[in-house]
Design an enzyme around this catalytic site. Sequence first.
Site, PDB file in Angstrom:
ATOM      1  N   CYS C 103       0.888  -1.155   0.000  1.00 50.37           N
ATOM      2  CA  CYS C 103       0.000   0.000   0.000  1.00 50.37           C
ATOM      3  C   CYS C 103       0.926   1.205   0.000  1.00 50.37           C
ATOM      4  O   CYS C 103       1.498   1.547   1.031  1.00 50.37           O
ATOM      5  CB  CYS C 103      -0.892   0.004   1.239  1.00 50.37           C
ATOM      6  N   CYS C 106      -0.631   4.420   2.179  1.00 56.40           N
ATOM      7  CA  CYS C 106      -0.725   4.340   3.656  1.00 56.40           C
ATOM      8  C   CYS C 106      -0.249   2.951   4.065  1.00 56.40           C
ATOM      9  O   CYS C 106       0.906   2.624   3.787  1.00 56.40           O
ATOM     10  CB  CYS C 106      -2.100   4.708   4.180  1.00 56.40           C
ATOM     11  N   SER C 107      -1.093   2.155   4.699  1.00 54.28           N
ATOM     12  CA  SER C 107      -0.616   0.846   5.155  1.00 54.28           C
ATOM     13  C   SER C 107      -1.746  -0.159   5.136  1.00 54.28           C
ATOM     14  O   SER C 107      -1.863  -0.992   6.035  1.00 54.28           O
ATOM     15  CB  SER C 107      -0.053   0.954   6.569  1.00 54.28           C
ATOM     16  N   CYS C 108      -2.598  -0.099   4.111  1.00 54.58           N
ATOM     17  CA  CYS C 108      -3.736  -0.998   4.030  1.00 54.58           C
ATOM     18  C   CYS C 108      -3.251  -2.450   4.003  1.00 54.58           C
ATOM     19  O   CYS C 108      -2.245  -2.757   3.362  1.00 54.58           O
ATOM     20  CB  CYS C 108      -4.539  -0.701   2.776  1.00 54.58           C
TER      21      CYS C 108
END
Lengths: 115, 103, 200
Positions: C103, C106-108
Site C-alpha cells: 500500500c 498508507c498501510s492498508c
Amino acid sequence: MAINLVQALGAALAGASSREAEGSAPRFKAGDEVVVLNINPSGHTRMPRYIRGKQGVIDRDHGIFVFPDTFASGTGKKPQHVYSVRFTARELWGPQGNPKDALLVDVWDDYMEPR
Amino acid sequence: MNGIHDLGGMHGLGPIVVEKNEPVFHHAWERRVFGMFLPLAATGAFGVDELRHAIERMGAPAYLNTSYYEHWLFAYETLLVEKGVLTQSELTTRRQQIAQGPV
Amino acid sequence: MGENHTRPLSEIEIRVKALETLLIEKGLVDPAAVDALIDTYEHKVGPRNGAKVVARAWTDPAYKQRLLADGTKAILELGYSGIQGEDMVVVENTPEVHNVLVCTLCSCYPWPTLGLPPVWYKSAPYRSRVVIDPRGVLKEFGTEVADEVKVKVWDSTAELRYMVLPERPAGTEGWSEAQLAELVSRDAMIGVAKVAAPGK
C-alpha cells in the site's frame, strides 16, 4: 455514546465496507485501454503520483465504492466503479522497469479517461 | 495532495528493516491508540478517509520521523479538535496534569 | 510488558493518556471496549487465519475456485471477516506469475486473514521501493524470482484488500490441511516470500 465491549467486537467482525449498492454507470470494462488523468488536487486523493498521465489496461471491475476525494472533505460519497488497472513497469518507470513486470493499482472511474 | 505519504517509486528512504519475531505492538501506548480507533469511528467522529487525510496533513518531516501509531494519534488529536469534540486547551491542560503525576 | 511504572511517562505516553482519559470522561470511549479490541488483534486475529485459507485452497480445488472468484465470501466460509477485510481479493502465484502486495499511500492490509501489519510493511523504504524495484526487494527477503517469471505488484490504493495464494511446495503430497497450514508464513501471503518445501 461510547460503544461497549460487545458492540466493539461486533463492529470489528462486521467491518464497514465502503462498497455502495448504486452509483454512476461504469465507463470502462475489462480489457479497455485507459489513461490516468494528470491532476494535482491539494486535498485528499487516492491517486498515487506514479500513475498520473500513464496508460494502462482495465484488469477487472471491483464494483461501486465511495469516492474518497469528495468523501474525505465532507462533500459527498459520489459512488462510482473502482477497477484494478494494469500498468507495465516500462510504462511507469521507463528503462528502469523490468519488461516482464506489471503493477496493478486500484483506480476510481473519475481518475481515468478512455485512451 | 502531493504529500510525502505518496511514496511509490521514491529513492533514498533507507533499507527495509525486518524485525524477527516482531510483536504485534511494541509499546503499551500503541495498544491504546490502536484500540481507540474503532470506538472513535463508531461515534461518527471521523471516517477512515478523514483519518488518512489528517495523517497526510502532518507534514513531511513529522511523517517520516514518527511511527505508524504516532500518525494515528496525531490524526485523532487533529480531527477531534477540528470537529469540536475536544479543545486544544483541554488536551494541553490534561497533559500537564498527567506530567505532574498523581496528586 | 517491560514497562517500568516508576519511570516518568514519555511525551507520547502522556499524549495518549490525556486523549484517552478525556474521551472516557466525555463518554465517547469505553476502556473495556478498547481492551477487548486490543486483545482480539493481539491474540486472536493473525496470519494463522490466512494460512488456513491457503491450506484449504491447496487441498480443495472447488474452494480454491471460489476463493479466487470471490475472496470475501470464500474467506468467510472459514469464519474470517471484518474490518479491513470487507472486500477481499486473492491473487494466485503460479510457475509463471509471482504476486506481491503493497500500500504505497498508507498501510492498508487484510486484518482478518493476516492480522495487523509488521512495521516493515508500513515503512517508507518498503512502500517506496517495492513498486519500482520489486525483484530487488524480493531478493532482500531471500526470494529469487526467475527472469522468465512475471512479477505483479498490487498497490491497494482503494478499499479492496489483497492476499497472495502462494504455490504449494513440492514434497507435500498427501499432507493434511493442518500440516500444510503450518508451512504457510505471513510473508508468503504478502508475496515477499515463497512457501519453502518441507525440510528446506
